[in-house]
Design an enzyme around this catalytic site. Structure first.
Site, PDB file in Angstrom:
ATOM      1  N   HIS A 195       3.805   2.365  -3.963  1.00 50.35           N
ATOM      2  CA  HIS A 195       4.818   3.417  -4.096  1.00 50.35           C
ATOM      3  C   HIS A 195       5.416   3.691  -2.718  1.00 50.35           C
ATOM      4  CE1 HIS A 195       6.680   7.267  -5.174  1.00 50.35           C
ATOM      5  NE2 HIS A 195       6.541   6.870  -6.413  1.00 50.35           N
TER       6      HIS A 195
ATOM      7  N   ASP B 203       3.177   4.166 -13.489  1.00 48.73           N
ATOM      8  CA  ASP B 203       3.500   3.129 -14.481  1.00 48.73           C
ATOM      9  C   ASP B 203       2.321   2.260 -14.876  1.00 48.73           C
ATOM     10  OD1 ASP B 203       6.398   3.142 -12.639  1.00 48.73           O
ATOM     11  OD2 ASP B 203       6.362   3.598 -14.785  1.00 48.73           O
TER      12      ASP B 203
HETATM   13  C1  SDX Z   1       8.457   4.394  -9.829  1.00 54.82           C
HETATM   14  O1  SDX Z   1      10.435   6.628  -5.922  1.00 54.82           O
HETATM   15  C2  SDX Z   1       9.799   7.128  -6.902  1.00 54.82           C
HETATM   16  O2  SDX Z   1       9.366   8.264  -6.849  1.00 54.82           O
HETATM   17  C3  SDX Z   1       9.682   6.253  -8.118  1.00 54.82           C
HETATM   18  C4  SDX Z   1       8.847   6.786  -9.263  1.00 54.82           C
HETATM   19  C5  SDX Z   1       9.483   7.990  -9.910  1.00 54.82           C
HETATM   20  O3  SDX Z   1       8.751   8.757 -10.546  1.00 54.82           O
HETATM   21  O4  SDX Z   1      10.743   8.082  -9.849  1.00 54.82           O
HETATM   22  O5  SDX Z   1       7.561   7.136  -8.794  1.00 54.82           O
HETATM   23  C6  SDX Z   1       8.690   5.748 -10.361  1.00 54.82           C
HETATM   24  O6  SDX Z   1       9.393   3.667  -9.650  1.00 54.82           O
HETATM   25  C7  SDX Z   1       7.059   3.988  -9.426  1.00 54.82           C
HETATM   26  C8  SDX Z   1       7.015   2.580  -8.768  1.00 54.82           C
HETATM   27  C9  SDX Z   1       7.054   1.560  -9.897  1.00 54.82           C
HETATM   28  N1  SDX Z   1       7.226   0.197  -9.345  1.00 54.82           N
HETATM   29  C10 SDX Z   1       6.239  -0.708  -9.432  1.00 54.82           C
HETATM   30  O7  SDX Z   1       5.091  -0.458  -9.821  1.00 54.82           O
HETATM   31  C11 SDX Z   1       6.658  -2.105  -9.009  1.00 54.82           C
HETATM   32  C12 SDX Z   1       5.586  -2.679  -8.073  1.00 54.82           C
HETATM   33  N2  SDX Z   1       5.617  -1.888  -6.824  1.00 54.82           N
HETATM   34  C13 SDX Z   1       6.413  -2.427  -5.738  1.00 54.82           C
HETATM   35  O8  SDX Z   1       7.527  -3.179  -6.078  1.00 54.82           O
HETATM   36  C14 SDX Z   1       6.530  -1.475  -4.562  1.00 54.82           C
HETATM   37  O9  SDX Z   1       5.288  -0.962  -4.323  1.00 54.82           O
HETATM   38  C15 SDX Z   1       7.536  -0.345  -4.618  1.00 54.82           C
HETATM   39  C16 SDX Z   1       8.898  -0.828  -4.929  1.00 54.82           C
HETATM   40  C17 SDX Z   1       7.120   0.676  -5.644  1.00 54.82           C
HETATM   41  C18 SDX Z   1       7.533   0.327  -3.240  1.00 54.82           C
HETATM   42  O10 SDX Z   1       7.957  -0.612  -2.346  1.00 54.82           O
HETATM   43  P1  SDX Z   1       8.199  -0.288  -0.775  1.00 54.82           P
HETATM   44  O11 SDX Z   1       7.843   1.101  -0.442  1.00 54.82           O
HETATM   45  O12 SDX Z   1       9.565  -0.755  -0.409  1.00 54.82           O
HETATM   46  O13 SDX Z   1       7.115  -1.133  -0.101  1.00 54.82           O
HETATM   47  P2  SDX Z   1       7.305  -2.637   0.312  1.00 54.82           P
HETATM   48  O14 SDX Z   1       7.959  -3.401  -0.798  1.00 54.82           O
HETATM   49  O15 SDX Z   1       7.936  -2.670   1.662  1.00 54.82           O
HETATM   50  O16 SDX Z   1       5.772  -3.132   0.394  1.00 54.82           O
HETATM   51  C19 SDX Z   1       4.984  -2.885   1.541  1.00 54.82           C
HETATM   52  C20 SDX Z   1       3.960  -4.011   1.512  1.00 54.82           C
HETATM   53  C21 SDX Z   1       4.587  -5.398   1.404  1.00 54.82           C
HETATM   54  O17 SDX Z   1       3.675  -6.300   1.950  1.00 54.82           O
HETATM   55  P3  SDX Z   1       3.908  -6.779   3.523  1.00 54.82           P
HETATM   56  O18 SDX Z   1       5.327  -7.348   3.590  1.00 54.82           O
HETATM   57  O19 SDX Z   1       3.733  -5.522   4.364  1.00 54.82           O
HETATM   58  O20 SDX Z   1       2.851  -7.818   3.762  1.00 54.82           O
HETATM   59  O21 SDX Z   1       3.139  -3.890   0.323  1.00 54.82           O
HETATM   60  C22 SDX Z   1       3.352  -5.029  -0.506  1.00 54.82           C
HETATM   61  C23 SDX Z   1       4.636  -5.674  -0.071  1.00 54.82           C
HETATM   62  O22 SDX Z   1       4.630  -7.066  -0.373  1.00 54.82           O
HETATM   63  N3  SDX Z   1       3.440  -4.511  -1.886  1.00 54.82           N
HETATM   64  C24 SDX Z   1       2.858  -5.082  -2.941  1.00 54.82           C
HETATM   65  C25 SDX Z   1       3.151  -4.242  -4.016  1.00 54.82           C
HETATM   66  N4  SDX Z   1       3.912  -3.220  -3.603  1.00 54.82           N
HETATM   67  C26 SDX Z   1       4.082  -3.396  -2.281  1.00 54.82           C
HETATM   68  N5  SDX Z   1       2.111  -6.205  -3.070  1.00 54.82           N
HETATM   69  C27 SDX Z   1       1.673  -6.481  -4.315  1.00 54.82           C
HETATM   70  N6  SDX Z   1       1.900  -5.722  -5.405  1.00 54.82           N
HETATM   71  C28 SDX Z   1       2.649  -4.600  -5.295  1.00 54.82           C
HETATM   72  N7  SDX Z   1       2.880  -3.879  -6.365  1.00 54.82           N
END
Ligand code: SDX
Length: 434
Positions: free
Chosen positions: A311, A369
């Site tokens: 998140h 989720d």
């Molecule tokens: C919702 O914003 C809100 O409040 C949203 C929400 C709401 O109520 O409105 O809470 C609802 O959207 C919840 C989130 C649902 N999405 C998912 O579950 C999809 C999977 N999650 C990711 O795509 C991700 O965690 C995000 C999009 C939610 C957040 O992404 P960020 O903050 O941009 O973080 P990032 O992509 O920069 O990741 C940081 C690191 C990366 O690794 P490095 O490059 O540092 O090595 O963490 C890794 C990412 O690759 N990472 C994950 C991951 N999420 C982040 N690796 C594996 N699985 C994941 N789910």
């Protein structure tokens, strides 16, 4: 105001500039840089708004490190246990939980607006039967502006309030219509004697052929799902609604923009993606294949993500995920599905992820989720409808945030700037010379 300031100095000898530091009631202070460009000729640069407050708000507060979520100061854990969704709607819209009289009044206003114009069903006929519910919902919500011209003026508080009631009241009817259309069953009209969540369940699962028996455990679970999804600060879809409404467009168009944004798998589409991920792991062998799947997630060359994890704000357990897991357990127990293989697989996946360095280092925890899909599936809601249910619940948050913006004396049309990295000025050559 404040006497605290932040000073920006430049290594190129440009004069330094000092800006006010504004405190919130809780949470991080902000540096008020509204005069930055006019005083320094420079912009800030913050793709994804990682460090940018786009507005001030008094609605929802998240402490990502503590895993805390407050709606108008009330902890989500208390609201989920002690209130129903319409009470939370009243809280988000008007700033206070309703008393008995206010609850009755608000509830009766909502229930009187649950039907949609009969013409709206002909929109559905234009879609194929396998239309994704979010495609239908984006169209239907936007089309509401064609049916309710008496409540489209955003600058009229009375019209804003009517459109708010209409949207909250009609979203369940529209979502249920999208479902009925996909299964080829007749639409069920709302019933005024039922609660908000019970009405939705009946419109979804009843048929004209027999009376529908409301299951109180499932209705309570659904009502809690609505509460947990109602609002969440300036997330992508809420920011979309604010930016869209800042042009002065009508509330139905702005909420339709929020529906469209929520659909993405990185945002509200994650619950559908998370359940499909569990199905895939199960199809490939279930628990025995979890290690292999986690390895793929950690492999940078793969695009596989653990959907329902991570998140932008929560760097601790999403409090909604904890409540969703409890609801999951209650519903599965009530349905005699305590051995549900998907739930067991999800808990095993969660345990492994919470102990794995890759997730621990990146502070990746389950979010709202991760479990919501399992409980919705247990209730009988098809996977493709999960995000539409999220949109149904988030509509009140979008409206509350839109209203807050429109009534903020400091609000302007949103118009971000950019760091330009393209071609400098050049002349067009005749095609023979290109
Ligand atoms: C919702 O914003 C809100 O409040 C949203 C929400 C709401 O109520 O409105 O809470 C609802 O959207 C919840 C989130 C649902 N999405 C998912 O579950 C999809 C999977 N999650 C990711 O795509 C991700 O965690 C995000 C999009 C939610 C957040 O992404 P960020 O903050 O941009 O973080 P990032 O992509 O920069 O990741 C940081 C690191 C990366 O690794 P490095 O490059 O540092 O090595 O963490 C890794 C990412 O690759 N990472 C994950 C991951 N999420 C982040 N690796 C594996 N699985 C994941 N789910």
């Amino acid at each position: 105001m404040t006497d605290r300031t932040a000073t920006l100095s430049f290594s190129d000898g440009s004069p330094s500039a000092t800006f006010p530091v504004l405190p919130g009631t809780i949470g991080p202070d902000v540096i008020d840089i509204r005069s930055l460009y006019s005083r320094t000729g420079k912009f800030t640069y913050d793709p994804g708004f990682m460090s940018t407050a786009a507005c001030s708000s008094a609605i929802t507060y998240i402490d990502g490190d503590k895993g805390e979520l407050l709606y108008r100061g009330y902890p989500i854990e208390e609201l989920a246990v002690s209130c129903d969704f319409l009470e939370v709607c009243h809280l988000l819209l008007y700033g206070e939980l309703p008393n008995v009289a206010q609850k009755l009044d608000f509830g009766s206003r909502v229930i009187k607006h649950t039907m949609v114009n009969e013409q709206m069903q002909f929109f559905m006929r234009g879609f194929r039967r396998d239309v994704h519910p979010m495609a239908a919902l984006t169209g239907l919500v936007g089309a509401m502006s064609a049916f309710y011209p008496d409540s489209i003026n955003l600058n009229d508080a009375h019209q804003r309030d009517i459109s708010a009631i209409r949207l909250i009241a009609k979203m369940p009817t529209l979502v249920a219509m999208a479902y009925k259309y996909s299964v080829g069953q007749p639409y069920m009209y709302p019933r005024n004697e039922l609660s908000y969540a019970a009405n939705f369940m009946r419109m979804m699962f009843a048929t004209p052929c027999e009376d529908y028996k409301v299951d109180d455990v499932l209705v309570r679970a659904l009502d809690r799902i609505f509460i947990l999804h109602a609002d969440h600060e300036q997330n992508a879809s809420t920011s979309t609604v604010r930016l869209c409404a800042s042009s002065g467009t009508n509330p139905f168009a702005a909420i339709a923009a929020g529906v469209a944004c929520l659909w993405g798998p990185a945002h509200g589409g994650a619950n559908e993606a998370a359940l499909n991920m569990l199905y895939d792991i199960q199809a490939q062998g279930g628990l025995a294949r979890v290690g292999e799947f986690i390895a793929k997630v950690k492999d940078k060359s793969s695009t596989v993500r653990l959907m329902g994890f991570g998140h932008r704000v929560y760097k601790n357990y999403d409090p909604r995920a904890k409540l969703m897991r409890e609801t999951c357990y209650e519903v599965l127990e009530a349905l005699g599905l305590h051995d549900d293989p998907l739930f067991k697989l999800a808990m095993a996946l969660e345990k492994i992820a919470l102990e794995d360095d890759y997730f621990v280092q990146r502070k990746l925890y389950p979010n709202v989720d991760f479990y919501s899909g399992i409980v919705q599936k247990a209730i009988g809601i098809p996977v493709s409808l999960f995000t539409a249910i999220f949109a149904l619940a988030r509509t009140v948050g979008w409206i509350a945030q839109l209203n807050e913006m429109i009534t903020d004396p400091e609000y302007k049309i949103g118009r971000p700037r950019q760091l330009f990295t393209g071609a400098t000025r050049r002349s067009v050559k005749p095609i023979a010379e290109r």
